[in-house]
Design a protein around this motif. Structure first.
Motif, short mmCIF file in Angstrom:
data_model
loop_
_atom_site.label_atom_id
_atom_site.label_comp_id
_atom_site.label_asym_id
_atom_site.label_seq_id
_atom_site.Cartn_x
_atom_site.Cartn_y
_atom_site.Cartn_z
N UNK A 62 0.81 -1.22 0.00
CA UNK A 62 0.00 0.00 0.00
C UNK A 62 0.85 1.27 0.00
N UNK A 63 2.07 1.17 0.51
CA UNK A 63 2.91 2.35 0.61
C UNK A 63 3.26 2.93 -0.76
N UNK A 70 3.62 11.57 -4.27
CA UNK A 70 4.51 12.55 -3.63
C UNK A 70 5.84 12.64 -4.37
N UNK A 71 5.94 13.52 -5.38
CA UNK A 71 7.21 13.70 -6.09
C UNK A 71 8.36 14.10 -5.16
N UNK A 72 8.03 14.89 -4.12
CA UNK A 72 9.08 15.31 -3.20
C UNK A 72 9.65 14.10 -2.45
N UNK A 76 13.47 12.62 -2.55
CA UNK A 76 14.29 12.35 -1.37
C UNK A 76 14.81 10.93 -1.36
N UNK A 77 13.97 9.99 -1.76
CA UNK A 77 14.38 8.58 -1.80
C UNK A 77 15.46 8.38 -2.86
N UNK A 78 15.35 9.07 -3.98
CA UNK A 78 16.35 8.95 -5.04
C UNK A 78 17.72 9.45 -4.55
N UNK A 79 17.71 10.57 -3.82
CA UNK A 79 18.96 11.09 -3.26
C UNK A 79 19.53 10.08 -2.26
N UNK A 172 12.44 11.39 5.75
CA UNK A 172 11.51 10.48 5.10
C UNK A 172 10.81 9.65 6.17
N UNK A 173 9.75 8.99 5.79
CA UNK A 173 8.98 8.25 6.80
C UNK A 173 8.59 6.86 6.30
#
Length: 318
Positions: A62-63, A70-72, A76-79, A172-173
């Motif tokens: 589901x995540x 959320x592009x932001x 952040x995950x890409x960085x 991030x969460x």
């Protein structure tokens, strides 16, 4: 573990995680003669596969819908993915170029780098003893630079990449399994392209060394995910100050691997540099414990639940 308290389980899970990370040099040494980049690529690919199977078994996809909206968060995950790839690649290179001792140094100084990043990036204010720990750590790096005849760049790159990764992850969460899946997925396409290129040029070692070597390359995904999940289970049960103390188990074991198993040199000047690092960590950890106890007494006195124990670190290595 039946009948064991949740806190004791937390310590056990944390100890298991850090012991596994501590013996990573032995594991990654067995993956030679594959190059560090080939090992890194397979580690990424098989991490995606293993965690995808795990998430399927848990029925926990589901995540992804939240991520896609959320592009932001995706940015952040890409960085974070790029930073952890630098960290993993540097570690594998250090281990397989007979610099296990220097990789251990990187994880010893990581807490000090995290403090410096907190000051420079998050504008945090350091206490007197934290400044003392950072100063002693800086002297240690200077001593080690003289001993090596160069900056200990493997150690510094490990600490800097992981420290920056920690700052990004803090914003991030995502839980550990989901975070590892998404970060590895970001890296999976270039990793697969690199693996395919090695296959076409005939330079791949995967499947051409031995059956055991092939199995160990595949299991690198499991070796990546399992200690991370154990760490998460530990962090949910014990204080982050306790986790911060446990974290030193990994670099201690890595240092032992470098000295005892692989017989890497430890001249007197290098030993002096390491001793200074350990002094800095003793100061740093003692200060964190003292602050944690002070916060605990304050909560007890006021009945407040808002105060939190200052963590020594917030994320695992490797």
């Amino acid at each position: 573990m039946w009948g064991m308290s949740e806190e004791r389980r937390g310590y056990l899970y944390g100890l298991l995680a850090y012991v596994m990370w501590g013996f990573f040099p032995i594991y990654f040494k067995t993956l030679r003669p594959a190059s560090p980049l080939e090992i890194l690529a397979h580690r990424v690919v098989w991490s995606v596969v293993f965690v995808a199977l795990l998430l399927t078994a848990m029925r926990n996809w589901r995540f992804l819908s939240r991520l896609l909206r959320s592009p932001r968060l995706l940015g952040g995950i890409s960085v974070a993915a790029v930073l952890i790839a630098i960290n993993w690649g540097t570690y594998i290179y250090g281990v397989n170029s007979s610099r296990v001792v220097e990789t251990a140094l990187g994880y010893f100084i990581t807490p000090l780098v995290l403090v410096l990043l907190g000051v420079t990036v998050q504008r945090e204010r350091l206490r007197r003893w934290q400044w003392a720990a950072v100063a002693v750590g800086g002297i240690a790096v200077a001593v080690l630079t003289v001993d090596y005849g160069r900056l200990p760049w493997i150690a510094l790159l490990l600490a800097a990449s992981f420290g920056t990764y920690s700052l990004v992850k803090k914003r991030l969460s995502l839980p550990p399994a989901e975070g590892l899946f998404v970060e590895s997925s970001v890296l999976a396409i270039p990793a697969l392209v690199f693996v395919a290129w090695l296959a076409t040029t005939g330079d791949t070692k995967f499947g051409h060394v031995s059956a055991l070597h092939t199995v160990l390359m595949v299991l690198s995904g499991v070796a990546t995910a399992v200690p991370l999940l154990l760490f998460a289970a530990s962090a949910n049960r014990i204080s982050m100050t306790s986790i911060g103390i446990l974290q030193y188990v990994a670099p201690i074991l890595q240092l032992a691997c470098g000295l005892v198993i692989y017989h890497e040199p430890m001249p007197p000047a290098r030993l002096a540099g390491f001793c200074l690092v350990w002094v800095a960590l003793i100061i740093f950890t003692a200060d964190a414990i003292r602050q944690g106890r002070r916060a605990s007494r304050s909560r007890t006195a006021t009945g407040s639940t808002a105060a939190t124990v200052e963590p020594v670190t917030a994320l695992p290595p490797h």
